[in-house]
Design an enzyme around this catalytic site. Sequence first.
Site, mmCIF file in Angstrom:
data_model
loop_
_atom_site.group_PDB
_atom_site.id
_atom_site.type_symbol
_atom_site.label_atom_id
_atom_site.label_comp_id
_atom_site.label_asym_id
_atom_site.label_seq_id
_atom_site.Cartn_x
_atom_site.Cartn_y
_atom_site.Cartn_z
ATOM 1 N N ASP A 118 48.094 48.785 34.806
ATOM 2 C CA ASP A 118 47.580 49.075 36.030
ATOM 3 C C ASP A 118 47.605 50.770 36.353
ATOM 4 O O ASP A 118 46.716 51.287 36.926
ATOM 5 C CB ASP A 118 47.794 48.458 37.195
ATOM 6 C CG ASP A 118 47.026 47.006 37.309
ATOM 7 O OD1 ASP A 118 45.710 47.205 37.001
ATOM 8 O OD2 ASP A 118 47.459 46.038 37.579
ATOM 9 N N GLY A 178 42.610 41.983 47.948
ATOM 10 C CA GLY A 178 42.812 40.543 47.530
ATOM 11 C C GLY A 178 44.159 40.614 48.096
ATOM 12 O O GLY A 178 44.510 41.083 49.414
ATOM 13 N N GLY A 180 46.910 41.380 47.080
ATOM 14 C CA GLY A 180 47.317 43.008 46.979
ATOM 15 C C GLY A 180 46.079 43.899 47.215
ATOM 16 O O GLY A 180 44.960 43.487 46.821
ATOM 17 N N ILE A 298 39.030 39.282 47.987
ATOM 18 C CA ILE A 298 38.512 39.326 49.509
ATOM 19 C C ILE A 298 37.224 40.183 49.357
ATOM 20 O O ILE A 298 36.117 40.012 50.068
ATOM 21 C CB ILE A 298 39.426 39.984 50.546
ATOM 22 C CG1 ILE A 298 40.539 39.114 50.664
ATOM 23 C CG2 ILE A 298 38.749 40.477 51.945
ATOM 24 C CD1 ILE A 298 41.748 39.566 51.732
ATOM 25 N N HIS A 301 34.319 37.933 48.166
ATOM 26 C CA HIS A 301 33.910 36.777 48.923
ATOM 27 C C HIS A 301 33.833 36.818 50.143
ATOM 28 O O HIS A 301 33.529 35.764 50.813
ATOM 29 C CB HIS A 301 34.816 35.526 48.452
ATOM 30 C CG HIS A 301 34.898 35.440 46.786
ATOM 31 N ND1 HIS A 301 33.825 34.984 46.116
ATOM 32 C CD2 HIS A 301 35.979 35.683 45.865
ATOM 33 C CE1 HIS A 301 34.170 35.191 44.756
ATOM 34 N NE2 HIS A 301 35.539 35.386 44.693
ATOM 35 N N GLU A 350 39.143 42.365 35.183
ATOM 36 C CA GLU A 350 40.504 42.744 34.450
ATOM 37 C C GLU A 350 40.563 42.286 33.012
ATOM 38 O O GLU A 350 41.004 43.190 32.106
ATOM 39 C CB GLU A 350 41.574 42.665 35.310
ATOM 40 C CG GLU A 350 41.655 43.314 36.678
ATOM 41 C CD GLU A 350 42.666 42.839 37.666
ATOM 42 O OE1 GLU A 350 43.280 43.598 38.200
ATOM 43 O OE2 GLU A 350 42.770 41.539 37.618
#
Length: 365
Positions: A118, A178, A180, A298, A301, A350
């Site tokens: 990442d 999300g 995180g 998040i 959705h 991802e």
Amino acid sequence: MASEPMASEPMRVLTVNPGSSSLKVSLLDLDDTVLAVESGTGHEMAPMVTDMPKPDAIGVRFVHGGTDFTEPVPIDAKVTEQLRDLADLAPLHQPASLHALSEITGALPGIPAVACFDTAFHTTLPDAAATYALPEQWRQRFTLRRYGFHGLSFSYAVRRTGELLGTIPPRMVVCHLGSGASLCAIAEGRSIDTTMGFTPLEGLVMASRAGSIDPGIPLWLIKHGLSAQDVNSALDRDSGLRGLAGTGDMRRIHELAGERDVNALAALDVYHHRLRACAAAMTASLGGLDALVFTGGIGEHDPSVRMRLAEDLAFLGVSVDPHRNTGVDGDADITSDDASVRTLVVAAREDLEIAAGTRRALAPR
């Protein structure tokens, strides 16, 4: 745990994505068709892959690559030890990825594995954005700098936005929201600023992580009797939305807020205050905004979070169409007709970035 490059590409890749609160395994065919997918909250790998076709390679997401790993890398014993040394910088993620790596290579022996990072997407951060104002001897000795995270998600969001709009917008803020959460300022497809830093603790209010706080607070708490381990654990696991509302589940917080629960209402206000401020800061780093992109659980959705941020950023030209916003199913353009900034929702993939990185790392040199 093999590390020899494959003889040819493309290849069928098993992607392993351990998150802070979940685990997802996907098998991608040569053309990136998803052949199988399994997800769960544990990290026992063998049952998840028992009935899947055998892959040619394995790609594992690692949150932290430090300064040593700026590209996907085949995994051997030396690489594994280096990854283990980085575990205390991402305590919710790195140990989980190391465990998943051990499990999957045990379940599928002899198949080459690649670590995908990442942090790699943020190697383009300019010094002004990456540097902490700390003593030089500290910065040099401990490699203290802003690394940034969620890079695999940001990389895919940039690529997918370019496909949806026909071109990559020159100035993008991508919101990975999300459990995180972080934001990234992306200029011409390159990361130039981001909200997470040396560890995934910095920045936004998250499900269980505090985000940015006065650094004097943990020092004060330790001085007054708490152990460093307890403080670190609380900042990672018992803070954020959980610390404010008693739960890190945004859906439950919305339910409680609908019942006028004062803690849930306050938690949403704190969450959005920080989100608005950080989004504006990312826009300032870019010198303007052409596209706002939502991704993550998040971000994808929760239409109320998207709408509230859009309203908060109306002064920048952001506006979303209410019907498009509530009707999102997968990737979508939710921009209102009179907005000057495009607003999109992009489903996090991802797995596609992990597969692409795995193929690059194992391609013949």
